[in-house]
Design an enzyme around this catalytic site. Structure first.
Site, mmCIF file in Angstrom:
data_model
loop_
_atom_site.group_PDB
_atom_site.id
_atom_site.type_symbol
_atom_site.label_atom_id
_atom_site.label_comp_id
_atom_site.label_asym_id
_atom_site.label_seq_id
_atom_site.Cartn_x
_atom_site.Cartn_y
_atom_site.Cartn_z
ATOM 1 C CE1 TYR A 144 -0.947 9.279 1.292
ATOM 2 C CE2 TYR A 144 0.665 8.937 -0.771
ATOM 3 C CZ TYR A 144 0.280 9.029 0.506
ATOM 4 O OH TYR A 144 1.381 9.511 1.329
ATOM 5 C CG ASP A 239 -5.972 2.550 2.518
ATOM 6 O OD1 ASP A 239 -5.487 3.399 1.849
ATOM 7 O OD2 ASP A 239 -6.455 3.124 4.011
ATOM 8 C CE LYS A 267 -5.795 9.587 7.205
ATOM 9 N NZ LYS A 267 -4.947 10.971 6.601
#
Ligand code: KE4
Length: 425
Positions: A144, A239, A267
């Site tokens: 994802y 990613d 994050k």
């Protein structure tokens, strides 16, 4: 044990927010029961609306690596706020942040701040297509990368499949150039490049998968991606929104000693505030407006409060911090494995550094096909059992759990005891 206060809030929330939440996974649909509405958090703990406390392994899905409400991070945000919340103009803070990121990530020569991981990966794909003048992008089933249209494609099966939309509202035309492959499948990657190498703009990969549960890269998998991209004039995109500055100060790419062409971060580097990054080779990033023809913009990009939180967080993450994260995470992994053994439960714990998943699966779990064979009902029971015993675990079999510097050995031992009880339930 019901949490009446959260139930009452959920009834109000559901009237106004789809599923009562602002992000789907928070609705607890994969594990049943209603979500805990969080009142506050500190260190390794969160407190629910009914005042009950939990040892937290969601950690805001990764950002809370220092533990919640770290005093230095809170102070840095307060100080920044007192100088104004947002200017829409460049600041010295953003320069310092960019310098720090480039220090930590040698593969990043130039970067752009954005406000979410979705924006970071969406923009990285756009500049990769702009730089290579090619349209095909490659991702891996079960990975994802945020919810931009081109990345919402249904998992394939076996060899490369060209995307069927995995969400309503995504036109087939948008994903027809999105190819998906099985994670860790080097032969399939090589076959796709043989067939379509000249059309491929980039390969985007979670260097350690976290969004199908924690699935480490097999030896040689990541290197093969870089090699195939280099050989065919495509760009490699790591990613690292989840892994960045969690698995090492320089992310998974430091842990595996690799240099991708582009990297996405989020994050941890935002310390819990809306801050993400995409960056990499200078010749690629020089195509971004206002320097070049690839457009990307954002009102709150590089927001001073978010950058203050990110910089302060990164400054706390020294070698001793990572050594501690490894140690406490390993204690938890060992304890959960022992609990599976003691209760004779079919399960496997997979981890890299301070991210881990307990799969109700014989293991090993090497890709999405493996992961989706896990017993999700058993996971749901396990999750409810942990919650009832004061442990807040990610509410899906296909997520990673996160350890922070605030988790103590006592927290871990209490978690392992709760897990054993939940497994026996
Ligand atoms: P955001 O747009 O949610 O900031 O980032 C998207 C994203 C990109 N890349 C990776 C590797 C990610 O893990 C994420 C977001 N992760 C999920 C947790 N699996 C966020 C939680 C949520 O969606 O609410």
């Amino acid at each position: 044990m019901s949490d009446q206060a959260s139930e009452d809030l959920m009834r109000r929330a559901e009237r106004l927010l789809p599923g009562g939440v602002n992000s789907p996974v928070r609705a607890f649909r994969a594990v049943g029961g209603g979500p805990v509405f969080v009142e506050r958090a500190l260190g390794s703990k969160i407190w629910g609306a009914d005042g009950r406390d939990y040892i937290d392994y969601v950690g805001s899905w990764g950002p809370a690596i220092l533990g919640h409400a770290h005093p230095k991070v809170v102070a840095s945000v307060q100080e920044a706020a007192a100088r104004g919340l947002s200017y829409g103009a460049p600041t010295a803070l953003e320069v310092r942040f960019a310098e720090r990121i480039c220090e930590l990530y040698p593969s990043i020569e130039m970067l752009r701040c954005v406000s979410s991981g979705t924006e970071a990966t969406m923009s990285a794909l756009r500049v990769a297509r702009g730089f290579t003048r090619r349209d095909v992008i490659v991702k891996f089933d079960g990975a994802y990368h945020g919810h931009s249209d081109a990345l919402l494609v249904k998992a394939g099966s076996g060899a490369a499949t060209f995307g069927n939309p995995d969400s309503a509202g995504v036109p087939a035309g948008v994903v027809e150039n999105t190819a998906t492959l099985a994670y860790n499948d080097v032969p399939a990657l090589e076959a796709l490049f043989r067939a379509r190498g000249k059309d491929i703009a980039c390969v985007i990969v979670e260097p350690v998968a976290g969004n199908m549960g924690c699935v480490p890269p097999e030896p040689g998998f990541l290197a093969a991606i870089l090699e195939q991209c280099r050989a065919h004039g495509a760009l490699s995109i790591f990613d690292e929104v989840m892994t960045g500055s969690r698995l090492a100060a320089g992310g998974a790419q430091a842990r595996y000693a690799l240099k991708p062409d582009l990297t996405c971060l989020g994050k941890v580097v935002g310390g819990g505030m809306p801050l993400a990054v995409y960056g990499g080779r200078r010749d690629v990033m020089s195509l971004i407006a206002p320097l070049g023809p690839v457009y990307q913009a954002g009102t709150l990009s590089g927001n001073p409060l978010a950058v203050s939180a990110g910089l302060t967080t990164l400054n706390e993450l020294d070698a001793a911090a990572y050594a501690r994260l490894e140690k406490v995470s390993q204690r938890l992994v060992d304890g959960l494995r022992a609990a599976l053994e003691k209760t004779q439960t079919r399960g496997v714990v997979q981890s890299v550094g301070a991210m881990l998943t307990l799969f109700f699966h014989d293991g090993p779990v090497k890709n999405w096909n493996d992961a989706k064979a896990s017993d999700t009902q058993k996971f749901a029971t396990f999750h409810r059992g942990l919650l009832a015993r004061g442990v807040y675990w990610p509410p899906s079999q296909f997520e990673a759990a996160f350890v922070s510097l605030a988790h103590t050995d006592a927290d871990v031992d209490r978690t392992v005891e709760a897990a054993e009880g939940a497994l026996r339930a």
